[in-house]
Design an enzyme around this catalytic site. Structure first.
Site, PDB file in Angstrom:
ATOM      1  N   GLU A 178      56.581  10.421  33.224  1.00 13.77           N
ATOM      2  CA  GLU A 178      57.063   9.491  32.316  1.00 13.77           C
ATOM      3  C   GLU A 178      56.113   8.089  32.872  1.00 13.77           C
ATOM      4  O   GLU A 178      55.958   7.429  33.752  1.00 13.77           O
ATOM      5  CB  GLU A 178      58.277   9.110  32.475  1.00 13.77           C
ATOM      6  CG  GLU A 178      58.766   7.967  31.358  1.00 13.77           C
ATOM      7  CD  GLU A 178      60.231   8.097  30.863  1.00 13.77           C
ATOM      8  OE1 GLU A 178      60.556   7.491  30.013  1.00 13.77           O
ATOM      9  OE2 GLU A 178      60.873   9.038  31.520  1.00 13.77           O
ATOM     10  N   LYS A 213      75.119   5.355  26.414  1.00 13.87           N
ATOM     11  CA  LYS A 213      74.610   6.245  27.262  1.00 13.87           C
ATOM     12  C   LYS A 213      74.581   5.705  28.807  1.00 13.87           C
ATOM     13  O   LYS A 213      74.386   4.660  28.833  1.00 13.87           O
ATOM     14  CB  LYS A 213      73.185   6.517  27.061  1.00 13.87           C
ATOM     15  CG  LYS A 213      72.131   7.459  27.631  1.00 13.87           C
ATOM     16  CD  LYS A 213      70.939   7.422  27.383  1.00 13.87           C
ATOM     17  CE  LYS A 213      69.915   8.109  28.481  1.00 13.87           C
ATOM     18  NZ  LYS A 213      68.488   8.035  28.150  1.00 13.87           N
TER      19      LYS A 213
END
Length: 429
Positions: free
Chosen positions: A236, A191
């Site tokens: 987050e 990723k």
């Protein structure tokens, strides 16, 4: 306000006098802060707001966060603190923001305000901070006859800002995603997170607090922040340390909210069942657990992610919690965690190399840690997402990114970044 003291080295320590006293309930923090140089950290109406600068610490390079942690410890040891409130955010605190990349030209900073106004639950307080070498003044002394709370100021005129494509436009972003997918399929890379930018220019003397109000009201579940020109509302939590407990919230995997109840439910189900998003999320959770395990013997995370609802999108989310076992501060843990797979990729060194190759700009503080640290090491740090950096000339740059894996579609990833730009676009537009 007095002129700020400035240092860049842990060995050059400014001794501070810190006094915290309780206040009657303060419901709104934003009206008290500077319109052009705000310092703010709030969520659901609670947090801290700073006024002025008693001390600024600046760092750069690959050791910027560990250097900041060492400098902060030295600052704490030299400080004289009286805290009649003793709650997270009272006493000696510093607001902080750190560059994403080791080689970034952006300065990483810790800023200790002259005045901190805080609110947590039913408790409100004010902290006054000054160098010990600076004598008490009628305005600065908590024991003087001066009002306990500075006066809030009226907001400036309304304004509208149009954000336009920056160094990486839509076509360029599609090409970058395509290149990243090819690299992931050809090499041992799982990723990589690729970002693009938007740019605009604020009118002279614009009141940044207007955008902060829009962010705080529109995204109450997020951390709304303003530190050294970096403003945003991040969903987050990188790490939170309160009284020996460490927590984090990991987000990876995104889909747009539906237009009605039925389509919104379908969107959440689609996200929860998406192989691509579940894979991206697993990478992000694993990176956080690996970084925190050396500091917590009882670290725990749920087996399956939950869907987190924000005003404009759904996220896959996992909460992590544990008890600190080694006395690490929140800054130490931010150093251990950054950069997570959620904002860099997996494996991290390979993902960072691809980001440097495909992104034609310095991310600055985007996707770096932003938050605050207290004198006891407690603190709250978010990942600087849904944010923009404002420079001294009024130029504003916003960033948004998406996690790219082997089956990513360039058009879908572009749409995801557009969704993530929405908080900043609407706050300033």
């Amino acid at each position: 306000m007095t002129a700020p003291a400035t240092t860049r080295q842990a060995t050059d320590v400014t001794a501070l006098s810190v006094e915290t006293t309780p206040l009657d309930d303060v419901r709104q923090l934003i009206p008290f802060i500077d319109a052009h140089h705000p310092l703010l950290w709030i969520r659901k109406g609670e947090g801290i707001a700073g006024i002025g600068e008693a001390l600024r610490l600046e760092f750069s390079g690959p050791d910027r966060i560990s250097d900041a942690s060492a400098a902060w410890r030295a600052t704490v040891e030299a400080a004289r603190v009286t805290d009649a409130v003793a709650t997270p955010g009272s006493g000696l605190v510093a607001f902080g923001t750190f560059a994403f990349a080791d080689e970034s030209a952006a300065t990483s900073t810790l800023i200790v305000p002259e005045i901190v106004i805080g609110r947590r639950g039913s408790t409100s307080w004010i902290t006054r901070i000054r160098p010990l070498t600076q004598p008490d003044s009628a305005e600065g002394s908590a024991s003087s006859a001066a009002p306990a709370l500075p006066r809030p100021t009226a907001f400036g005129d309304e304004y509208r800002l149009t954000l336009l494509p920056g160094r990486l436009g839509k076509d360029g972003y599609r090409q970058a995603v395509t290149a990243a997918v090819a690299r992931i399929r050809e090499h041992d890379l799982s990723k990589a997170v690729l970002a693009r930018d938007l740019r605009g220019h604020l009118p002279l003397e614009s009141d940044i607090r207007r955008a902060l109000v829009e962010l705080a009201l529109g995204y109450p579940e997020c951390w709304t922040f303003a530190v050294d020109g970096l403003v945003g509302s991040s969903p987050e939590t990188l790490v939170r340390v309160h009284h020996g407990t460490v927590t984090a919230r990991v987000l990876a995997g995104t889909i747009s909210r539906g237009t009605d109840a039925a389509s919104d439910h379908d969107a959440a189900v689609t996200l929860a069942s998406s192989t691509k998003d579940q894979q991206e999320h697993r990478f992000a959770v694993a990176s956080v657990l690996d970084a925190l395990r050396p500091h917590s013997a009882d670290l725990d995370a749920s087996d399956l992610p939950f869907t987190l609802k924000l005003p404009n999108l759904w996220h896959l989310a996992t909460d992590v919690a544990g008890t600190l076992s080694d006395g690490a501060s929140s800054l130490d843990l931010a150093d251990a965690l950054h950069p997570t797979a959620a904002v860099a990729g997996t494996p991290t060194p390979d993902a960072l190399a691809l980001i440097r190759e495909l992104e034609p700009f310095d991310r600055g503080r985007y996707a770096g840690p932003v938050g605050w640290v207290g004198g006891d090491g407690d603190g709250e740090w978010a990942i600087a997402l849904r944010c923009a950096q404002l420079d001294s000339g009024g130029d504003l740059t916003a960033y948004a990114g998406a996690g790219i894996v082997a089956d990513s579609d360039p058009e879908r990833e572009l749409a995801e970044t557009t969704m993530k730009f929405r908080p900043i676009v609407e706050a300033f537009g």
